[in-house]
Design a protein around this motif. Sequence first.
Motif, PDB file in Angstrom:
ATOM      1  N   THR A 210     -24.422   3.761 -24.104  1.00 26.68           N
ATOM      2  CA  THR A 210     -23.254   2.994 -24.557  1.00 26.68           C
ATOM      3  C   THR A 210     -22.206   3.045 -23.460  1.00 26.68           C
ATOM      4  O   THR A 210     -22.367   3.753 -22.463  1.00 26.68           O
ATOM      5  CB  THR A 210     -22.680   3.568 -25.864  1.00 26.68           C
ATOM      6  N   HIS A 211     -21.112   2.328 -23.643  1.00 22.39           N
ATOM      7  CA  HIS A 211     -20.141   2.206 -22.550  1.00 22.39           C
ATOM      8  C   HIS A 211     -19.477   3.526 -22.174  1.00 22.39           C
ATOM      9  O   HIS A 211     -19.030   3.695 -21.038  1.00 22.39           O
ATOM     10  CB  HIS A 211     -19.068   1.165 -22.910  1.00 22.39           C
ATOM     11  N   ASP A 212     -19.397   4.500 -23.118  1.00 25.28           N
ATOM     12  CA  ASP A 212     -18.824   5.795 -22.742  1.00 25.28           C
ATOM     13  C   ASP A 212     -19.748   6.961 -23.074  1.00 25.28           C
ATOM     14  O   ASP A 212     -19.341   8.119 -23.038  1.00 25.28           O
ATOM     15  CB  ASP A 212     -17.443   6.003 -23.375  1.00 25.28           C
ATOM     16  N   GLY A 213     -20.997   6.645 -23.399  1.00 27.22           N
ATOM     17  CA  GLY A 213     -21.986   7.684 -23.650  1.00 27.22           C
ATOM     18  C   GLY A 213     -22.019   8.226 -25.063  1.00 27.22           C
ATOM     19  O   GLY A 213     -22.909   9.013 -25.398  1.00 27.22           O
ATOM     20  N   THR A 214     -21.049   7.817 -25.911  1.00 29.97           N
ATOM     21  CA  THR A 214     -21.041   8.311 -27.292  1.00 29.97           C
ATOM     22  C   THR A 214     -21.452   7.196 -28.246  1.00 29.97           C
ATOM     23  O   THR A 214     -21.404   6.004 -27.903  1.00 29.97           O
ATOM     24  CB  THR A 214     -19.643   8.845 -27.680  1.00 29.97           C
ATOM     25  N   CYS A 215     -21.848   7.580 -29.447  1.00 33.24           N
ATOM     26  CA  CYS A 215     -22.335   6.609 -30.427  1.00 33.24           C
ATOM     27  C   CYS A 215     -21.266   5.595 -30.791  1.00 33.24           C
ATOM     28  O   CYS A 215     -20.066   5.914 -30.822  1.00 33.24           O
ATOM     29  CB  CYS A 215     -22.802   7.332 -31.688  1.00 33.24           C
ATOM     30  N   VAL A 216     -21.696   4.384 -31.063  1.00 38.33           N
ATOM     31  CA  VAL A 216     -20.790   3.292 -31.420  1.00 38.33           C
ATOM     32  C   VAL A 216     -21.071   2.872 -32.857  1.00 38.33           C
ATOM     33  O   VAL A 216     -22.234   2.670 -33.240  1.00 38.33           O
ATOM     34  CB  VAL A 216     -20.971   2.096 -30.466  1.00 38.33           C
ATOM     35  N   ARG A 217     -19.990   2.728 -33.642  1.00 37.70           N
ATOM     36  CA  ARG A 217     -20.130   2.370 -35.043  1.00 37.70           C
ATOM     37  C   ARG A 217     -19.136   1.260 -35.408  1.00 37.70           C
ATOM     38  O   ARG A 217     -18.148   1.033 -34.728  1.00 37.70           O
ATOM     39  CB  ARG A 217     -19.881   3.593 -35.947  1.00 37.70           C
ATOM     40  N   VAL A 255     -16.736   0.631 -32.308  1.00 31.75           N
ATOM     41  CA  VAL A 255     -15.800   1.634 -31.792  1.00 31.75           C
ATOM     42  C   VAL A 255     -16.611   2.891 -31.517  1.00 31.75           C
ATOM     43  O   VAL A 255     -17.367   3.345 -32.391  1.00 31.75           O
ATOM     44  CB  VAL A 255     -14.692   1.944 -32.815  1.00 31.75           C
ATOM     45  N   SER A 256     -16.462   3.449 -30.336  1.00 29.28           N
ATOM     46  CA  SER A 256     -17.227   4.648 -30.018  1.00 29.28           C
ATOM     47  C   SER A 256     -16.589   5.879 -30.650  1.00 29.28           C
ATOM     48  O   SER A 256     -15.400   5.891 -31.003  1.00 29.28           O
ATOM     49  CB  SER A 256     -17.327   4.839 -28.499  1.00 29.28           C
ATOM     50  N   VAL A 257     -17.378   6.922 -30.777  1.00 23.11           N
ATOM     51  CA  VAL A 257     -16.860   8.171 -31.335  1.00 23.11           C
ATOM     52  C   VAL A 257     -15.719   8.701 -30.469  1.00 23.11           C
ATOM     53  O   VAL A 257     -14.689   9.153 -30.981  1.00 23.11           O
ATOM     54  CB  VAL A 257     -17.997   9.210 -31.450  1.00 23.11           C
ATOM     55  N   ARG A 258     -15.880   8.636 -29.154  1.00 26.54           N
ATOM     56  CA  ARG A 258     -14.806   9.118 -28.277  1.00 26.54           C
ATOM     57  C   ARG A 258     -13.540   8.277 -28.442  1.00 26.54           C
ATOM     58  O   ARG A 258     -12.424   8.817 -28.484  1.00 26.54           O
ATOM     59  CB  ARG A 258     -15.268   9.107 -26.821  1.00 26.54           C
ATOM     60  N   GLU A 259     -13.688   6.973 -28.547  1.00 25.43           N
ATOM     61  CA  GLU A 259     -12.518   6.111 -28.753  1.00 25.43           C
ATOM     62  C   GLU A 259     -11.831   6.412 -30.077  1.00 25.43           C
ATOM     63  O   GLU A 259     -10.600   6.443 -30.164  1.00 25.43           O
ATOM     64  CB  GLU A 259     -12.939   4.645 -28.709  1.00 25.43           C
ATOM     65  N   MET A 260     -12.623   6.653 -31.117  1.00 26.33           N
ATOM     66  CA  MET A 260     -12.044   6.945 -32.424  1.00 26.33           C
ATOM     67  C   MET A 260     -11.282   8.267 -32.405  1.00 26.33           C
ATOM     68  O   MET A 260     -10.166   8.368 -32.931  1.00 26.33           O
ATOM     69  CB  MET A 260     -13.130   6.967 -33.488  1.00 26.33           C
TER      70      MET A 260
END
Length: 328
Positions: A210-217, A255-260
Amino acid sequence: MTWLITGGAGFIGAHVVRAMLDAGERVVVYDDLSTGDPSRVPEGVTLVKGSTLDRRTLDRALAEFGVDGIVHLAAKKQVAESVAYPLHYYKENVQGLQTLLEAVTTAGARRFLFSSSAAVYGLPDVELVTERTPCEPINPYGETKLAGEWMVRAAGAAHGMATASLRYFNVAGAAEPRLADTGVFNLIPMVFEKLTAGRAPAIFGDDYDTHDGTCVRDFIHVQDLASAHVTVAGALAGRGDGTDLTVNIGRGEGVSVREMISLIGEVTGYGPEAEPEVAPRRPGDPARVVASADRMRTELDWTARQDVRAMVASAWEGWCLYHPEARR
């Protein structure tokens, strides 16, 4: 119409009850109160305490209140728990639904909305999950939801009942603080809990494609989810008996987990304390699960209105109501 809303004293159910009332519908809440809270039921709305496995209580409620339609939200819904106790999940979610459908078809109700889940898709390897994406659930919870969709569709076709299955994505937020989700099973409240305890939130894997390596939901505000139920209920009322709809309920934005977690830090005022720690991946976590919301938009003229910041802010107000020590 008079709608029986199973699970109407729960987090999602309480929002659906209010949305239906605002739309001018008559509502009866049916809930076993195992996780529901009777204080969530609005004044003037009847609450019947009962399990969906209890045919006698179901028959009495359907007859007494002249129920025309059902919104079935009551279910067990924790993935890890379903893996540990699969037979319990099949009993509650599948046998309970079967008992409810038997009562409903005997009573002659004409509309049935079923609370399904994006868990029916399993590990979809697609940019956007459409209603045509193959359903390959990977845990007993997802299996019970898919089996439920099949059962609802078959019962509708056999008994001339218009039906719909709403596949929820990640539900968050609250219409008001006292209606907030008090469980700590999903990402946002899990981060709240860690911050309140003075601990760093966790990211399970940062090496996904993914764009930052973390899961996207895909996150959907519970108020938007509730309004979707009103829209689908109206669509069923305008279509012939035996109609069946299957629709994704999401925003169509990932939205990625890191973004959230970063957004949660901004909204809560915890800032640097929200810097996450990276833990190993959890088995079965797909890299990306984001809804295509096209069917709801094009066929039913419905679109989610609230953004992710609104979800976090409203969820935080609710969290602080029940955990006042968390507020900065």
